[in-house]
Write a protein that holds these residues in place. Structure first.
Motif, PDB file in Angstrom:
ATOM      1  N   SER A 179       0.840  -1.208   0.000  1.00  0.00           N
ATOM      2  CA  SER A 179       0.000   0.000   0.000  1.00  0.00           C
ATOM      3  C   SER A 179       0.872   1.254   0.000  1.00  0.00           C
ATOM      4  N   PRO A 180       0.267   2.429  -0.237  1.00  0.00           N
ATOM      5  CA  PRO A 180       1.031   3.690  -0.183  1.00  0.00           C
ATOM      6  C   PRO A 180       1.707   3.879   1.178  1.00  0.00           C
ATOM      7  N   TRP A 181       2.835   4.593   1.159  1.00  0.00           N
ATOM      8  CA  TRP A 181       3.627   4.812   2.379  1.00  0.00           C
ATOM      9  C   TRP A 181       2.820   5.488   3.476  1.00  0.00           C
ATOM     10  N   ASP A 182       1.979   6.475   3.094  1.00  0.00           N
ATOM     11  CA  ASP A 182       1.222   7.222   4.106  1.00  0.00           C
ATOM     12  C   ASP A 182       0.379   6.280   4.961  1.00  0.00           C
ATOM     13  N   ILE A 189      -0.478   3.360  10.127  1.00  0.00           N
ATOM     14  CA  ILE A 189      -0.792   2.124  10.858  1.00  0.00           C
ATOM     15  C   ILE A 189       0.276   1.853  11.921  1.00  0.00           C
ATOM     16  N   LEU A 190       1.562   2.020  11.564  1.00  0.00           N
ATOM     17  CA  LEU A 190       2.650   1.811  12.538  1.00  0.00           C
ATOM     18  C   LEU A 190       2.515   2.770  13.717  1.00  0.00           C
ATOM     19  N   ASN A 191       2.191   4.031  13.428  1.00  0.00           N
ATOM     20  CA  ASN A 191       1.984   5.003  14.512  1.00  0.00           C
ATOM     21  C   ASN A 191       0.842   4.578  15.423  1.00  0.00           C
ATOM     22  N   ASN A 192      -0.252   4.076  14.830  1.00  0.00           N
ATOM     23  CA  ASN A 192      -1.400   3.631  15.629  1.00  0.00           C
ATOM     24  C   ASN A 192      -1.032   2.446  16.508  1.00  0.00           C
ATOM     25  N   ILE A 193      -0.273   1.486  15.956  1.00  0.00           N
ATOM     26  CA  ILE A 193       0.141   0.322  16.758  1.00  0.00           C
ATOM     27  C   ILE A 193       1.018   0.773  17.920  1.00  0.00           C
ATOM     28  N   GLY A 194       1.952   1.686  17.649  1.00  0.00           N
ATOM     29  CA  GLY A 194       2.808   2.203  18.713  1.00  0.00           C
ATOM     30  C   GLY A 194       2.012   2.900  19.793  1.00  0.00           C
ATOM     31  N   ASP A 195       1.005   3.695  19.388  1.00  0.00           N
ATOM     32  CA  ASP A 195       0.215   4.454  20.360  1.00  0.00           C
ATOM     33  C   ASP A 195      -0.633   3.528  21.228  1.00  0.00           C
ATOM     34  N   GLN A 211       9.827   2.689  13.966  1.00  0.00           N
ATOM     35  CA  GLN A 211       9.670   2.244  12.570  1.00  0.00           C
ATOM     36  C   GLN A 211       8.882   3.286  11.775  1.00  0.00           C
ATOM     37  N   ALA A 212       7.811   3.803  12.399  1.00  0.00           N
ATOM     38  CA  ALA A 212       7.013   4.837  11.731  1.00  0.00           C
ATOM     39  C   ALA A 212       7.843   6.094  11.495  1.00  0.00           C
ATOM     40  N   LEU A 213       8.701   6.426  12.464  1.00  0.00           N
ATOM     41  CA  LEU A 213       9.544   7.614  12.344  1.00  0.00           C
ATOM     42  C   LEU A 213      10.513   7.480  11.171  1.00  0.00           C
ATOM     43  N   ALA A 256       9.991   8.732   3.476  1.00  0.00           N
ATOM     44  CA  ALA A 256       8.934   9.192   2.570  1.00  0.00           C
ATOM     45  C   ALA A 256       8.781  10.707   2.574  1.00  0.00           C
ATOM     46  N   ASN A 257       9.577  11.403   3.415  1.00  0.00           N
ATOM     47  CA  ASN A 257       9.487  12.870   3.542  1.00  0.00           C
ATOM     48  C   ASN A 257       8.061  13.304   3.883  1.00  0.00           C
ATOM     49  N   ASN A 258       7.434  12.556   4.804  1.00  0.00           N
ATOM     50  CA  ASN A 258       6.075  12.845   5.242  1.00  0.00           C
ATOM     51  C   ASN A 258       6.145  13.574   6.585  1.00  0.00           C
ATOM     52  N   GLN A 259       6.076  14.915   6.519  1.00  0.00           N
ATOM     53  CA  GLN A 259       6.243  15.724   7.731  1.00  0.00           C
ATOM     54  C   GLN A 259       5.130  15.493   8.745  1.00  0.00           C
ATOM     55  N   SER A 260       3.903  15.311   8.260  1.00  0.00           N
ATOM     56  CA  SER A 260       2.780  15.116   9.178  1.00  0.00           C
ATOM     57  C   SER A 260       2.960  13.854  10.007  1.00  0.00           C
ATOM     58  N   GLN A 261       3.308  12.733   9.358  1.00  0.00           N
ATOM     59  CA  GLN A 261       3.526  11.492  10.086  1.00  0.00           C
ATOM     60  C   GLN A 261       4.781  11.561  10.950  1.00  0.00           C
TER      61      GLN A 261
END
Length: 524
Positions: free
Chosen positions: A203-206, A211-217, A234-236, A242-247
């Motif tokens: 799936s797309p990186w975003d 999902i990784l952030n949600n599992i960590g939280d 891992q999410a970080l 992916a240069n995704n500043q929001s995530q």
């Protein structure tokens, strides 16, 4: 030195992003010109099918650069053609539902999703039906109708499973996990997030990062701190790649919270500080993206207007040549030609005025973007203020516990040790009574709510004491009674009594909630 280095980094970030944005803007402008030319040709040929498809392409283009108003316009243009209700119709309705969901227009989002669902069922379009159910589930979740949300998401999951759509399965499992997280059923939420993670491999990186952030939280909330750190890191790393500043900001915030819950405040502060830097970089990037998108729209409109002006100028030249020929024939025809020229000139000036108005509108749009950026900065300051309040609470609780422990030890040792312990207890209690932090906290609070105390003084029935003013400030920050007790270094019962006395001084009815009243207090 840190501030200077941070400014340098921010400047380099803006410079690099600006250079990249110039290349991207050129490509986007070319693409937009091509799509508009394609639409013009389709209109000229009166080809309704190509008109509809090109409107969808233009809407998708504007949607990709977050210009939702323009995207909605072209989607609505497609719907206005009254073409057969096929898979394209379903896609447009689902896209409009998604845009309105993003803009928190939940009623409109629901209407479009229901129309898409009805058409999908009618034409047996399973993917459209699955997407519509997922959107309706998200709308219900936003409205806190969790049972209804689960019903829609489970229907969507069964359809995506039937289609063997791994990305759809991952998205729907993540949606269901988020619902159970809202319901504080963390084990169920974790199970769904883990399933989503398995299906999100391609799936797309975003999606994968989220999902990784949600599992960590979830692991943090269930006190599985090592697992929480592992998944959030891992999410970080994925967000950096992916240069995704929001995530990236979300991962840093979750790591800060996890280390704080573990009592490792040094690491928590480090990640909190990195989050602050990432927040600023995200703000700069978002601002630049908004400005770039508006610049693309402005440049295209400007070029279109230049072409129109050039065409008008050619028309004027032709008219002038005609006038020169007509004036050699008769005075009457010359006067008639002059009249026609004047009329066309007036129309030309009207177009110039409209062009100037469009330029003014573009400038207003840029200012609106700046205002949005300022509002985001205020949100960041509010977050910082709340974090500072919780820091005071933690510090006071820690010092209080130390003071109690030392007080118990002072009678168990020799006279010299006892005297020394008394001095330590005295110093700690003196530190707890130090008002410097209160002065700093109230200064922060005053920057965000400058008129809060003055408004409060105007509406009270009796003069408020300094401790009551502090209580009002902490209630305005939406802190619980336990957190307030820790900050004020008093018991929860004392907080309850203080709240009761404060109610008497405020114009409240018996059924009114004190905290809701202060949170909704209108400031001049």
């Amino acid at each position: 030195m840190f501030i200077i280095n941070h400014i340098k980094i921010s400047f380099l970030f803006v410079l690099i992003y600006s250079l990249n944005a110039q290349e991207i803007n050129t490509t986007k402008e070319t693409e937009l010109f091509s799509l508009k030319a394609e639409l013009k040709n389709a209109i000229t040929e009166n080809d309704s099918i190509n008109i509809g498809l090109t409107n969808i392409k233009l809407a998708d283009f504007f949607n990709s650069i977050s210009l939702f108003k323009e995207a909605t316009h072209y989607y609505q243009e497609y719907l206005g053609l009254h073409l057969p209700k096929d898979s394209s119709f379903v896609k447009v309705q689902n896209q409009l539902a998604l845009i309105n969901l993003e803009l928190k227009q939940y009623r409109l989002a629901e209407q479009h999703a229901l129309q898409a669902l009805s058409t999908s069922e009618h034409i047996n379009y399973k993917k459209g039906e699955a997407t519509s159910n997922a959107l309706l589930g998200s709308v219900s979740e936003k409205r806190s109708n969790y049972n209804e949300a689960l019903k829609f998401q489970e229907k969507s999951l069964s359809l995506f499973s039937l289609l063997k759509d791994s990305t759809g399965i991952a998205i729907t499992n993540e949606n269901i996990g988020s619902i159970y997280e809202d319901l504080e059923q963390y084990q169920k939420a974790l199970n769904y997030f883990n399933i989503a993670n398995r299906f999100a491999k391609n799936s797309p990186w975003d999606l994968k990062i989220n999902i990784l952030n949600n599992i960590g939280d979830i692991n943090r909330k269930t006190k599985k701190y090592n697992d929480a750190i592992r998944f959030t890191e891992q999410a970080l790393e994925s967000a950096k790649s992916a240069n995704n500043q929001s995530q990236l900001v979300s991962a840093l915030k979750d790591l800060s919270r996890t280390y704080a819950d573990m009592g490792n405040f040094e690491e928590a502060y480090k990640y909190l500080n990195n989050q602050y830097i990432a927040n600023e970089e995200e703000l700069i990037q978002n601002n630049n993206e908004i400005v770039s998108a508006l610049q693309i729209l402005h440049d295209v409109k400007e070029n279109e207007n230049k072409v129109q002006l050039l065409n008008k100028q050619n028309e004027i030249n032709k008219v002038q040549q005609s006038i020169a020929l007509i004036t050699t024939s008769t005075i009457f025809l010359a006067l008639l030609a002059l009249f026609l020229y004047w009329k066309k000139r007036r129309k030309h000036e009207k177009h110039i005025l409209e062009y100037k108005q469009q330029l003014l509108q573009a400038d207003l749009d840029k200012k609106a973007a700046k205002e949005i950026a300022l509002n985001r900065e205020i949100d960041i300051k509010v977050s910082s203020l709340t974090n500072y309040s919780l820091h005071i609470a933690h510090k006071n609780k820690m010092l209080s516990d130390i003071s109690k422990t030392l007080s118990k030890l002072k009678n168990r040792n020799s006279e010299l040790v006892s005297k020394k312990l008394k001095d330590i207890v005295k110093d700690i209690e003196a530190d707890l009574e130090n008002n410097n932090e209160w002065t700093e906290l109230m200064s922060y609070f005053g920057q965000i709510h400058p008129n809060f105390f003055s408004t409060l003084k105007q509406i009270v029935n009796d003069k408020l004491s300094s401790s009551e003013m502090r209580l009002c400030m902490l209630l305005r920050l939406n802190l619980s009674s336990k957190e307030i007790a820790d900050i004020l270094h008093i018991t929860p019962d004392s907080v309850r009594i203080a709240r009761y006395r404060l109610r008497k001084k405020l114009p409240l009815e018996s059924k009114d909630d004190l905290q809701d009243y202060l949170l909704n207090l209108q400031l001049d």
